[in-house]
Design a protein around this motif. Structure first.
Motif, PDB file in Angstrom:
ATOM      1  N   LYS A  49      35.437  36.299  36.720  1.00 49.96           N
ATOM      2  CA  LYS A  49      36.263  37.053  37.687  1.00 49.96           C
ATOM      3  C   LYS A  49      35.300  37.107  39.092  1.00 49.96           C
ATOM      4  CE  LYS A  49      39.778  38.867  37.944  1.00 49.96           C
ATOM      5  NZ  LYS A  49      41.178  38.429  38.316  1.00 49.96           N
ATOM      6  N   LYS A  50      35.958  36.977  40.016  1.00 45.40           N
ATOM      7  CA  LYS A  50      35.098  36.940  41.286  1.00 45.40           C
ATOM      8  C   LYS A  50      35.351  38.234  42.057  1.00 45.40           C
ATOM      9  CE  LYS A  50      33.663  34.147  45.332  1.00 45.40           C
ATOM     10  NZ  LYS A  50      32.320  33.563  44.818  1.00 45.40           N
ATOM     11  N   LEU A  51      34.180  39.037  42.340  1.00 46.31           N
ATOM     12  CA  LEU A  51      34.381  39.981  43.367  1.00 46.31           C
ATOM     13  C   LEU A  51      33.400  39.802  44.336  1.00 46.31           C
ATOM     14  CD1 LEU A  51      35.442  42.879  43.836  1.00 46.31           C
ATOM     15  CD2 LEU A  51      33.559  43.889  42.313  1.00 46.31           C
ATOM     16  N   GLY A  52      33.705  39.766  45.740  1.00 46.94           N
ATOM     17  CA  GLY A  52      32.718  39.575  46.817  1.00 46.94           C
ATOM     18  C   GLY A  52      32.275  38.167  46.428  1.00 46.94           C
ATOM     19  N   THR A  53      30.813  38.161  46.215  1.00 47.10           N
ATOM     20  CA  THR A  53      30.023  37.030  46.337  1.00 47.10           C
ATOM     21  C   THR A  53      29.580  36.925  44.714  1.00 47.10           C
ATOM     22  OG1 THR A  53      27.993  38.179  46.808  1.00 47.10           O
ATOM     23  CG2 THR A  53      29.138  36.973  48.665  1.00 47.10           C
ATOM     24  N   ASN A  54      30.044  37.807  43.898  1.00 50.22           N
ATOM     25  CA  ASN A  54      29.612  37.815  42.450  1.00 50.22           C
ATOM     26  C   ASN A  54      30.538  37.179  41.681  1.00 50.22           C
ATOM     27  OD1 ASN A  54      27.501  39.646  43.684  1.00 50.22           O
ATOM     28  ND2 ASN A  54      28.056  41.190  42.532  1.00 50.22           N
ATOM     29  N   ASN A  55      30.175  36.532  40.577  1.00 48.22           N
ATOM     30  CA  ASN A  55      30.943  35.884  39.519  1.00 48.22           C
ATOM     31  C   ASN A  55      30.687  36.721  38.165  1.00 48.22           C
ATOM     32  OD1 ASN A  55      32.381  33.920  41.269  1.00 48.22           O
ATOM     33  ND2 ASN A  55      30.319  32.647  41.270  1.00 48.22           N
ATOM     34  N   TYR A  56      31.388  37.619  37.743  1.00 50.82           N
ATOM     35  CA  TYR A  56      31.359  38.309  36.565  1.00 50.82           C
ATOM     36  C   TYR A  56      32.025  37.352  35.427  1.00 50.82           C
ATOM     37  CZ  TYR A  56      29.861  42.187  39.204  1.00 50.82           C
ATOM     38  OH  TYR A  56      29.041  42.836  40.283  1.00 50.82           O
ATOM     39  N   TYR A  57      31.100  36.764  34.488  1.00 48.65           N
ATOM     40  CA  TYR A  57      31.518  36.280  33.496  1.00 48.65           C
ATOM     41  C   TYR A  57      31.802  36.562  32.176  1.00 48.65           C
ATOM     42  CZ  TYR A  57      29.796  32.266  36.267  1.00 48.65           C
ATOM     43  OH  TYR A  57      29.444  31.500  37.276  1.00 48.65           O
ATOM     44  N   PHE A  58      32.996  36.656  31.666  1.00 52.70           N
ATOM     45  CA  PHE A  58      33.566  37.203  30.487  1.00 52.70           C
ATOM     46  C   PHE A  58      32.824  37.265  29.330  1.00 52.70           C
ATOM     47  CE2 PHE A  58      37.374  36.518  33.031  1.00 52.70           C
ATOM     48  CZ  PHE A  58      38.435  37.551  33.107  1.00 52.70           C
ATOM     49  N   TRP A  59      32.681  38.383  28.619  1.00 50.00           N
ATOM     50  CA  TRP A  59      31.885  38.516  27.347  1.00 50.00           C
ATOM     51  C   TRP A  59      32.732  39.261  26.522  1.00 50.00           C
ATOM     52  CZ3 TRP A  59      26.692  41.231  26.091  1.00 50.00           C
ATOM     53  CH2 TRP A  59      26.611  40.962  24.931  1.00 50.00           C
ATOM     54  N   LYS A  82      41.412  42.324  35.635  1.00 49.39           N
ATOM     55  CA  LYS A  82      41.043  43.160  36.885  1.00 49.39           C
ATOM     56  C   LYS A  82      39.716  44.028  36.662  1.00 49.39           C
ATOM     57  CE  LYS A  82      42.351  46.912  39.873  1.00 49.39           C
ATOM     58  NZ  LYS A  82      43.357  48.001  40.250  1.00 49.39           N
ATOM     59  N   ILE A  83      38.618  43.499  37.743  1.00 47.84           N
ATOM     60  CA  ILE A  83      37.522  44.408  37.537  1.00 47.84           C
ATOM     61  C   ILE A  83      37.592  45.895  37.612  1.00 47.84           C
ATOM     62  CG2 ILE A  83      35.170  44.549  38.613  1.00 47.84           C
ATOM     63  CD1 ILE A  83      35.134  41.636  38.920  1.00 47.84           C
TER      64      ILE A  83
END
Length: 86
Positions: A49-59, A82-83
């Protein structure tokens, strides 16, 4: 006893990673009634999931043998995630 549910495990890991200055997020789905950890680590590939310039990879913290960025098939629609906290 390894019987914690998804949000308990996600919150514990979030707290630990945050303490050690990792870029981490809690990603929830009301549709799936599930919670996962998200980590923004360079060089990682997979579902995120992308938030701003960050890519949060699911774990996935409750399933076995899943790698960072690997989204279980039963929770596979990223639009339902949703983050909640980063």
């Amino acid at each position: 006893t390894m019987n914690g549910d998804c949000d308990t495990r996600t919150l514990l890991l979030y707290t630990l990673f945050k303490h050690y200055k990792y870029d981490v997020a809690i990603i929830n789905s009301t549709f799936y009634r599930h919670s996962m950890l998200g980590l923004d680590l360079s060089g990682t590939r997979g579902a995120n999931k992308k938030l701003g310039t960050n890519n949060y990879y699911f774990w996935e913290t409750t399933g076995k043998h899943l790698r960072l960025g690997e989204l279980p098939r039963q929770f596979g629609n990223i639009n339902y995630w949703k983050i909640e906290l980063n």
